[in-house]
Design an enzyme around this catalytic site. Structure first.
Site, short mmCIF file in Angstrom:
data_model
loop_
_atom_site.label_atom_id
_atom_site.label_comp_id
_atom_site.label_asym_id
_atom_site.label_seq_id
_atom_site.Cartn_x
_atom_site.Cartn_y
_atom_site.Cartn_z
N TRP A 36 1.06 -1.34 0.10
CA TRP A 36 0.12 0.13 0.17
C TRP A 36 0.93 1.20 -0.08
O TRP A 36 1.99 1.18 0.75
CB TRP A 36 -0.81 -0.06 0.99
N ASP A 39 0.07 9.11 0.91
CA ASP A 39 0.72 10.42 0.80
C ASP A 39 2.06 10.54 0.35
O ASP A 39 2.93 9.71 0.99
CB ASP A 39 0.71 11.17 2.09
N GLN A 55 3.90 7.08 2.40
CA GLN A 55 3.30 6.37 3.41
C GLN A 55 3.19 4.97 3.06
O GLN A 55 2.50 4.83 1.73
CB GLN A 55 1.94 7.14 3.83
N PHE A 98 3.90 8.65 10.36
CA PHE A 98 3.08 9.31 9.41
C PHE A 98 3.65 10.27 8.60
O PHE A 98 4.99 10.42 8.82
CB PHE A 98 1.88 10.09 10.26
N SER A 99 2.78 11.23 7.73
CA SER A 99 3.40 11.97 6.84
C SER A 99 4.22 13.14 7.46
O SER A 99 4.31 13.44 8.45
CB SER A 99 2.26 12.62 6.12
N ARG A 167 -0.51 16.65 13.29
CA ARG A 167 0.45 15.66 12.15
C ARG A 167 0.89 16.58 10.88
O ARG A 167 0.13 17.55 10.68
CB ARG A 167 -0.44 14.65 11.70
C1 FRU Z 1 -3.43 11.86 4.91
C2 FRU Z 1 -3.06 11.14 6.10
C3 FRU Z 1 -2.00 12.13 6.91
C4 FRU Z 1 -1.43 10.76 7.79
C5 FRU Z 1 -1.27 9.82 6.89
C6 FRU Z 1 -1.37 8.62 7.68
O1 FRU Z 1 -3.90 11.12 3.82
O2 FRU Z 1 -4.38 10.76 6.85
O3 FRU Z 1 -2.77 13.03 7.74
O4 FRU Z 1 -0.31 11.65 8.17
O5 FRU Z 1 -2.33 10.02 5.86
O6 FRU Z 1 -1.08 7.56 6.65
#
Ligand code: FRU
Length: 496
Positions: A36, A39, A55, A98-99, A167
């Protein structure tokens, strides 16, 4: 509990990527190495190459514990996978990396700033997810997480600011050498807000102010902010969740937002002047930008939308692609986008026609294909009534087709994948209002194996959509109600 290590991810992706053939991937859009992708992260130019992290959940084609995948390119179109850059393997990010974003430090190292996620059991409310900002440094391949992590924690935020929705830091360096970052957050009323933080060295960070408050205007929480100067203006990009539609500008669900305004670097005040969606199709979210060495502001987005992740190729071992990287500019209070000029190097076999009269259905010799860069200008023919509707069907065979339909009376352009072979329900069409002069419409259509990106009127509007029709469906047909006149220049796109 499962443990996720860098070594495990790297071994897994190396073995499993062999199960995916080149013909199962897009030609020039970056797709997940395995499993998968969502972002774009850490998009940057570093040591003579563009770096694009993403991601990543290597073990499944569904979202899961987030890693950072990694790819590099010199032309933004041919990507080489590098080993997974980060796994959720530390106490401060054990439930997800995360991002986040990247830049080069004065000592030549690359700095990554990202969100560390940790779930904690709370009495009375089960598992609660806390988000903090963390750092890692590296050489463009190997990254070491900073021992001082996390560097920004919710407890240091003003009262009422969410510690759970905090985040997606986007970092940049100011002219005086100090650093700033914007981070998405939720205010006490549940509405999104963008926070601004500052640092002298990139490692010790302090809260400066709330840069922009949503106040319930565009959806709720704003994810993945980006903030930069462009053509004498200041641009804020964000991806709001839970949007309500506003005419044909914004749609329900996860959307993209661009605010254009003025920024005073002394007072750090942003004054919003214009707002618009970034993309008017279905599949575009969480865009991030970087500066190219020659000074272009380049944006890449996740070519997908959270609400439509069930539209996928059956049995495929990867899921999720990036959009074509796009050059940005601001003109007349609007954000314009064009595919990066590097795409022109992939053009082959030019076919051009001028002043083609389209009445009823028309097919033109050598206008077909699934890897296409095609420019069109559609005008009224010199007949009473001209045309009342113009339709382009593409990725077409006897059974299936995609369609792009322009209604010059309503000035509405519609992109539709309903008949592209999808067996899932949901959102399959989007419309956008295009004010056209004299019903003249300029289009540039970029087609790859699984996507269409439609740039309208020199990039003033863009519509992006994925679809999974078989490669053999490569017909392109034009259809006019009434009579239209059309110029067309079409190239096949070929990678190296
Ligand atoms: C956006 C999001 C971000 C987060 C990430 C998690 O698509 O929800 O806010 O960091 O994806 O995978």
């Amino acid at each position: 509990m499962e443990t996720y290590t860098l070594q495990r991810a790297r071994e897994y992706e190396q073995t499993r990527e062999r199960e995916i053939s080149g013909e199962d991937r897009p030609l020039f859009h970056l797709s997940s190495r395995v499993g998968w992708l969502n972002d774009p992260n850490g998009f940057s130019w570093y040591r003579d190459a563009y770096h694009l992290f993403y991601q990543y959940h290597p073990y499944d084609t569904q979202w899961g514990p987030m890693h950072w995948g990694h790819a590099v390119s010199t032309d933004l179109l041919h990507w080489e996978y590098l080993p997974t850059a980060m796994a959720p393997d530390m106490p401060f990010d054990r439930d997800g990396c995360f991002s986040g974003s990247a830049l080069e430090l004065p000592d030549g190292k690359m700095l990554l700033m990202y969100t560390g996620v940790v779930k904690r059991k709370e009495p009375g409310s089960g598992l609660v997810e806390y988000q903090t900002q963390c750092l890692a440094t590296g050489d463009g391949r190997e990254y070491k997480k900073y021992e001082g992590n996390p560097v920004l924690v919710g407890e240091k935020l003003p009262e009422g600011f969410s510690r759970m929705d905090f985040r997606d830091p986007k970092i940049w360096q100011c002219e005086d050498g100090s650093y700033r970052c914007v981070v998405g957050n939720r205010a006490a009323d549940g509405s999104g807000q963008i926070l601004l933080f500052g640092s002298e060295d990139g490692f010790r960070w302090t809260f400066r102010k709330v840069l922009v408050e949503n106040r319930g205007r565009y959806g709720k929480m704003w994810e993945c902010p980006d903030f930069f100067a462009l053509d004498g203006h200041q641009v804020l990009l964000a991806s709001p969740q839970d949007m309500l539609p506003q005419g044909l500008e914004y749609h329900n669900g996860n959307g993209t937002l661009c605010l254009i305004g003025a920024y005073d670097t002394e007072t750090e005040m942003f004054e919003q002047q214009y707002d618009q969606a970034v993309d008017y199709g279905v599949d575009f979210y969480a865009p991030q930008t970087t500066l190219s060495p020659d000074g272009r502001r380049i944006m890449v987005g996740w070519m997908q939308n959270w609400d439509t992740c069930n539209v996928r190729k059956e049995g495929c071992r990867w899921f999720g692609q990036m959009s074509v990287p796009r050059e940005l500019s601001v003109k007349n209070g609007r954000l314009f986008q064009q595919p990066v000029r590097e795409l022109e190097a992939l053009r082959r076999e030019k076919v051009a026609y001028r002043n083609v009269l389209v009445e009823g259905q028309v097919e033109l010799p050598r206008i077909c294909g699934r890897f296409v860069d095609m420019e069109l200008e559609i005008r009224q023919a010199d007949v009473p009534g001209g045309y009342q509707k113009f339709i382009i069907m593409f990725a077409r065979n006897e059974e299936f087709h995609m369609s792009l339909e322009y209604d010059p009376v309503e000035s509405v352009l519609k992109l539709d994948r309903k008949f592209s072979g999808i067996r899932r329900g949901g959102i399959h069409q989007r419309r956008v209002h295009i004010p056209c002069r004299n019903s003249t419409l300029k289009l540039r259509m970029i087609l790859d194996r699984y996507s269409a990106e439609i740039f309208v009127n020199d990039g003033e509007y863009v519509m992006t959509m994925t679809f999974y029709t078989k490669d053999e469906a490569e017909g392109i047909t034009f259809l006019a109600h009434g009579m239209a006149k059309m110029d067309i220049v079409k190239y096949s796109l070929q990678s190296k």
